[in-house]
Design an enzyme around this catalytic site. Sequence first.
Site, PDB file in Angstrom:
ATOM      1  N   GLN A   1     -10.682   4.012   0.950  1.00 56.08           N
ATOM      2  CA  GLN A   1      -9.975   4.715   2.027  1.00 56.08           C
ATOM      3  C   GLN A   1      -8.758   5.486   1.508  1.00 56.08           C
ATOM      4  O   GLN A   1      -8.402   6.531   2.043  1.00 56.08           O
ATOM      5  CB  GLN A   1      -9.548   3.705   3.106  1.00 56.08           C
TER       6      GLN A   1
ATOM      7  N   ARG B   1       0.844  -1.202   0.000  1.00 56.24           N
ATOM      8  CA  ARG B   1       0.000   0.000   0.000  1.00 56.24           C
ATOM      9  C   ARG B   1       0.881   1.254   0.000  1.00 56.24           C
ATOM     10  O   ARG B   1       0.632   2.204  -0.747  1.00 56.24           O
ATOM     11  CB  ARG B   1      -0.897  -0.026   1.239  1.00 56.24           C
TER      12      ARG B   1
END
Length: 324
Positions: free
Chosen positions: A251, A118
Amino acid sequence: MTTPLAGCFPGQGSQSVGMLDALAAVYPLVRETFAEASDALDRDLWTLVSAGPADALDQTENTQPAMLTAGVAVWRVWQAQGGPTPTIMAGHSLGEYTALVAADALSLADGVRLAAARARFMQAAVPLGQGAMAALIGLTDAQAVALCAEQAQGAVLEAVNFNAPGQVVIAGEAAAVARAIAAAPAAGAKRALPLPVSVPSHCALMRPAAAQLAERLDALDLRVPRVPVLHNVDVTAADSLAGLKERLCMQLYQPVRWVATMAAMSTGGVRLALEFGPGKVLTGLNKRIDKAMTARPVFDPDTLAAALTLALSAVHEETTHAHG
């Protein structure tokens, strides 16, 4: 019998060299957790967090797996010491991943690999120096949103972390963030502080990272969490794997609604919020969001002992009340 106890997990920005030394000196489980994570990543995370250097620890690709591991280490010590399981969990940004590991939605090994990936995707989405973030102190949420709309001038500039009343973080293209910082005092801000980050998190510039994250999530062994985890994007707990993956991808480019998250917990009966992991950032925010809720950090032997006493007495009271 469950007591309304929340488990909160901090994100990037709470890291510091030596952050779990005191806990690790008493509980070998801390070092064992870091060894497990280091094996999964093929990277020595414990030396990084205990010895630094700080600039290496502060690099997003190191910070995210290090903070996730630190939060899980504290959580495991809590469990081993007989700490009650929270009825609900949440994490701030990266901390949401820590919460998911704690709630058994994914393994620690998968969690740290996912956090590192990520971070890579986020860093790759915006070349170094082209994005920025800043904290605005003293503006309402609506004022912060309006300031971004005025100063965007065709660029990406968004309010991305609603952290506490009067504390909003903005992110976007570096020049637009600079304009907002300059214009903030006239808009009523007490302070506007550039943040020392290499990635403009939670704004539209992160959409390419979300596409890559979606592919990575599809290849993972994910489970629906055993304890509900409130997600940053919509303050709901996912009840399906598809919903979980969708929220994690969103998100990356949607705001962290921390005020709304803590308000939802309070409405749901939470009276004690524990922050598992280094620092006291969320504890400070939570005290400002809801004065009636008790907020405590857990990161060293003293804070652990104090939180255990509080949580166990709360469980005892709840049980006595239920049977009385």
